[in-house]
Scaffold this active site. Structure first.
Site, PDB file in Angstrom:
ATOM      1  N   GLU A   1      37.112  45.365  40.384  1.00 30.09           N
ATOM      2  CA  GLU A   1      36.896  44.979  42.010  1.00 30.09           C
ATOM      3  C   GLU A   1      35.644  46.015  42.297  1.00 30.09           C
ATOM      4  OE1 GLU A   1      40.227  46.777  44.014  1.00 30.09           O
ATOM      5  OE2 GLU A   1      40.287  45.245  45.207  1.00 30.09           O
TER       6      GLU A   1
ATOM      7  N   ASN B   1      45.109  46.928  45.716  1.00 32.52           N
ATOM      8  CA  ASN B   1      46.138  47.926  46.206  1.00 32.52           C
ATOM      9  C   ASN B   1      46.728  47.253  47.544  1.00 32.52           C
ATOM     10  OD1 ASN B   1      46.563  48.982  43.729  1.00 32.52           O
ATOM     11  ND2 ASN B   1      44.840  50.554  43.873  1.00 32.52           N
TER      12      ASN B   1
ATOM     13  N   HIS C   1      36.172  49.590  40.511  1.00 37.40           N
ATOM     14  CA  HIS C   1      37.618  49.667  40.157  1.00 37.40           C
ATOM     15  C   HIS C   1      38.335  48.818  39.152  1.00 37.40           C
ATOM     16  CE1 HIS C   1      41.943  49.309  41.934  1.00 37.40           C
ATOM     17  NE2 HIS C   1      41.993  50.471  41.137  1.00 37.40           N
TER      18      HIS C   1
ATOM     19  N   SER D   1      41.054  54.042  43.228  1.00 39.93           N
ATOM     20  CA  SER D   1      41.771  52.929  43.192  1.00 39.93           C
ATOM     21  C   SER D   1      41.978  52.638  44.923  1.00 39.93           C
ATOM     22  CB  SER D   1      43.082  52.959  42.743  1.00 39.93           C
ATOM     23  OG  SER D   1      43.718  54.344  42.965  1.00 39.93           O
TER      24      SER D   1
HETATM   25  N1  CAA Z   1      45.293  49.512  25.698  1.00 37.73           N
HETATM   26  C1  CAA Z   1      44.760  48.708  25.059  1.00 37.73           C
HETATM   27  N2  CAA Z   1      45.302  47.542  24.885  1.00 37.73           N
HETATM   28  C2  CAA Z   1      46.442  47.444  25.251  1.00 37.73           C
HETATM   29  C3  CAA Z   1      47.143  48.464  26.073  1.00 37.73           C
HETATM   30  C4  CAA Z   1      46.395  49.695  26.426  1.00 37.73           C
HETATM   31  N3  CAA Z   1      47.018  50.499  27.021  1.00 37.73           N
HETATM   32  N4  CAA Z   1      48.423  48.054  26.309  1.00 37.73           N
HETATM   33  C5  CAA Z   1      48.756  46.647  25.940  1.00 37.73           C
HETATM   34  N5  CAA Z   1      47.539  46.431  25.046  1.00 37.73           N
HETATM   35  C6  CAA Z   1      47.234  45.118  24.438  1.00 37.73           C
HETATM   36  C7  CAA Z   1      48.132  44.989  23.291  1.00 37.73           C
HETATM   37  O1  CAA Z   1      47.330  45.679  22.135  1.00 37.73           O
HETATM   38  C8  CAA Z   1      48.372  43.589  22.883  1.00 37.73           C
HETATM   39  O2  CAA Z   1      47.121  43.060  22.229  1.00 37.73           O
HETATM   40  P1  CAA Z   1      47.535  42.385  20.610  1.00 37.73           P
HETATM   41  O3  CAA Z   1      49.069  42.547  20.364  1.00 37.73           O
HETATM   42  O4  CAA Z   1      46.918  41.350  20.594  1.00 37.73           O
HETATM   43  O5  CAA Z   1      46.717  43.568  19.778  1.00 37.73           O
HETATM   44  C9  CAA Z   1      48.239  43.106  24.387  1.00 37.73           C
HETATM   45  O6  CAA Z   1      47.517  44.007  25.127  1.00 37.73           O
HETATM   46  C10 CAA Z   1      49.552  42.755  24.747  1.00 37.73           C
HETATM   47  O7  CAA Z   1      50.371  43.661  24.842  1.00 37.73           O
HETATM   48  P2  CAA Z   1      51.856  43.789  24.498  1.00 37.73           P
HETATM   49  O8  CAA Z   1      52.246  42.631  23.424  1.00 37.73           O
HETATM   50  O9  CAA Z   1      52.192  45.138  23.849  1.00 37.73           O
HETATM   51  O10 CAA Z   1      52.604  43.690  25.877  1.00 37.73           O
HETATM   52  P3  CAA Z   1      52.298  42.662  26.920  1.00 37.73           P
HETATM   53  O11 CAA Z   1      52.215  41.221  26.454  1.00 37.73           O
HETATM   54  O12 CAA Z   1      53.553  43.023  27.659  1.00 37.73           O
HETATM   55  O13 CAA Z   1      51.158  43.191  27.620  1.00 37.73           O
HETATM   56  C11 CAA Z   1      50.083  44.108  29.284  1.00 37.73           C
HETATM   57  C12 CAA Z   1      50.946  44.265  28.114  1.00 37.73           C
HETATM   58  C13 CAA Z   1      48.809  43.633  29.171  1.00 37.73           C
HETATM   59  C14 CAA Z   1      49.959  45.736  29.989  1.00 37.73           C
HETATM   60  C15 CAA Z   1      51.014  43.381  30.310  1.00 37.73           C
HETATM   61  O14 CAA Z   1      52.515  43.963  30.335  1.00 37.73           O
HETATM   62  C16 CAA Z   1      50.443  43.508  31.625  1.00 37.73           C
HETATM   63  O15 CAA Z   1      49.570  42.595  31.973  1.00 37.73           O
HETATM   64  N6  CAA Z   1      51.004  44.010  32.734  1.00 37.73           N
HETATM   65  C17 CAA Z   1      50.390  44.295  34.191  1.00 37.73           C
HETATM   66  C18 CAA Z   1      49.366  45.007  33.963  1.00 37.73           C
HETATM   67  C19 CAA Z   1      48.914  45.329  35.633  1.00 37.73           C
HETATM   68  O16 CAA Z   1      49.422  44.980  36.479  1.00 37.73           O
HETATM   69  N7  CAA Z   1      47.916  46.282  35.749  1.00 37.73           N
HETATM   70  C20 CAA Z   1      47.347  46.573  36.922  1.00 37.73           C
HETATM   71  C21 CAA Z   1      48.061  47.779  37.293  1.00 37.73           C
HETATM   72  S1  CAA Z   1      47.407  48.282  38.852  1.00 37.73           S
HETATM   73  C22 CAA Z   1      45.852  49.024  38.587  1.00 37.73           C
HETATM   74  O17 CAA Z   1      45.477  49.105  37.378  1.00 37.73           O
HETATM   75  C23 CAA Z   1      45.300  49.469  39.724  1.00 37.73           C
HETATM   76  C24 CAA Z   1      45.557  50.312  40.504  1.00 37.73           C
HETATM   77  O18 CAA Z   1      44.601  51.173  41.295  1.00 37.73           O
HETATM   78  C25 CAA Z   1      47.031  51.066  40.779  1.00 37.73           C
END
Ligand code: CAA
Length: 283
Positions: free
Chosen positions: A152, A190, A140, A119
């Site tokens: 990415e 990031n 990424h 990352s």
């Molecule tokens: N694995 C697989 N599917 C997942 C999951 C996981 N860990 N978490 C959530 N889902 C799926 C769920 O199954 C759900 O699908 P269905 O209901 O259709 O079956 C869908 O995603 C939506 O989940 P929820 O309804 O439980 O919750 P939500 O609407 O809040 O979505 C989320 C969850 C997609 C995580 C959303 O909150 C989100 O987009 N959060 C921000 C995520 C983000 O910013 N990620 C980047 C992080 S930074 C990074 O990764 C880079 C780094 O280097 C640090």
């Protein structure tokens, strides 16, 4: 540069997600980790995700079984001997990654592409320990991998154009959108996300607002799916701190200094969701 056989190194949260999306797209995947229990845990998460897809009518039971059938266990990097692409998703530590890449360079076929899911660590520095830096690239993925559309793709200093294009095409086959980025600290994701999270922690530290208020402002006012403090807990506070340190050191600007409150939480072992406590408490 046809890619069919993929090896994913690291069966944790990111590695298992990457293995899942590769197997879903029809690739043969070896999911590698050091111990069978790590592989089992990763495969357990994949199985749960696929079962949910079946439940929701997005996949059939047969499709689920076919996807699982394309994932095999690997407990040795020697299994990279017939890989076309290796995606490393091990611990975010330069020495560990360099050691893995040194080994993979000696094992994987000459044509194989060695990608890292880092990352924020420099791709060029990881590539430098191999004899094929032109075949080393950053891929990424975002967490949670099965849900997030972005990959990415980071070019190291020596990455060949044909390698970039092969990885770009592969990413599209995974139903993800590739975005090209050059090798600078934190890349783009990031470089922008972590200073925002760090600023949210400063706002809490300085008493500008409560944690709930900070998250509500960003969720309801900016339509972010999670507030920045919730997102920090989700990413892991140790990971957030390590990325801020890389930005601070690599870019040499005090605007990237990690918030003392973030340091304090990490020192206390409050690492977010994975440790049961971060800015919020998790049962
Ligand atoms: N694995 C697989 N599917 C997942 C999951 C996981 N860990 N978490 C959530 N889902 C799926 C769920 O199954 C759900 O699908 P269905 O209901 O259709 O079956 C869908 O995603 C939506 O989940 P929820 O309804 O439980 O919750 P939500 O609407 O809040 O979505 C989320 C969850 C997609 C995580 C959303 O909150 C989100 O987009 N959060 C921000 C995520 C983000 O910013 N990620 C980047 C992080 S930074 C990074 O990764 C880079 C780094 O280097 C640090």
């Amino acid at each position: 540069m046809a890619i069919q056989k993929v090896m994913v190194v690291g069966a944790g949260q990111m590695g298992s997600g990457i293995a899942q999306v590769c197997a879903q797209a029809g690739f043969d995947v070896k999911l590698n980790d050091m111990k069978q229990e790590f592989f089992d845990r990763g495969l357990g998460v994949i199985t749960k995700n696929l079962a949910r897809d079946v439940e929701k009518g997005r996949k059939t039971e047969e499709e689920k079984e076919a996807i699982l059938g394309r994932i095999t266990m690997s407990l040795s990097l020697e299994d990279a001997q017939d890989a076309d692409l290796v995606i490393e998703a091990a611990t975010e530590n330069m020495e560990i990654k360099q050691s893995i890449f040194r080994d993979l360079d000696g094992i994987a076929p000459k044509h194989a592409i060695l990608a890292t899911n880092t990352s924020s660590l420099p791709i060029t520095e990881i590539a430098a320990v191999t004899k094929r830096p032109e075949h080393v690239i950053g891929m990424h993925f975002m967490n949670p991998v099965p849900v997030m559309k972005l990959v990415e793709i980071i070019r190291g200093l020596a990455t060949a154009d044909e390698v970039y294009h092969a990885v770009e095409e592969m990413t599209r086959k995974l139903s993800k959108t590739p975005v090209e980025v050059n090798d600078f600290p934190g890349f783009i994701s990031n470089r922008i996300l972590l200073p925002m999270i760090n600023e949210a922690i400063y706002a809490l530290y300085e008493g500008v607002a409560s944690k709930d208020a900070i998250d509500d402002v960003m969720k309801l006012g900016m339509n972010h799916p999670m507030g920045p403090l919730t997102l920090a807990d989700f990413i892991g506070l140790d990971t957030c701190l390590s990325i801020m340190e890389i930005l601070h050191e690599g870019l040499g600007d005090s605007k990237y200094r990690p918030c003392p409150l973030l340091r304090k939480y990490v020192a206390a072992g409050w690492l977010g969701k994975k440790s049961g406590r971060g800015f919020y408490v998790y049962e």
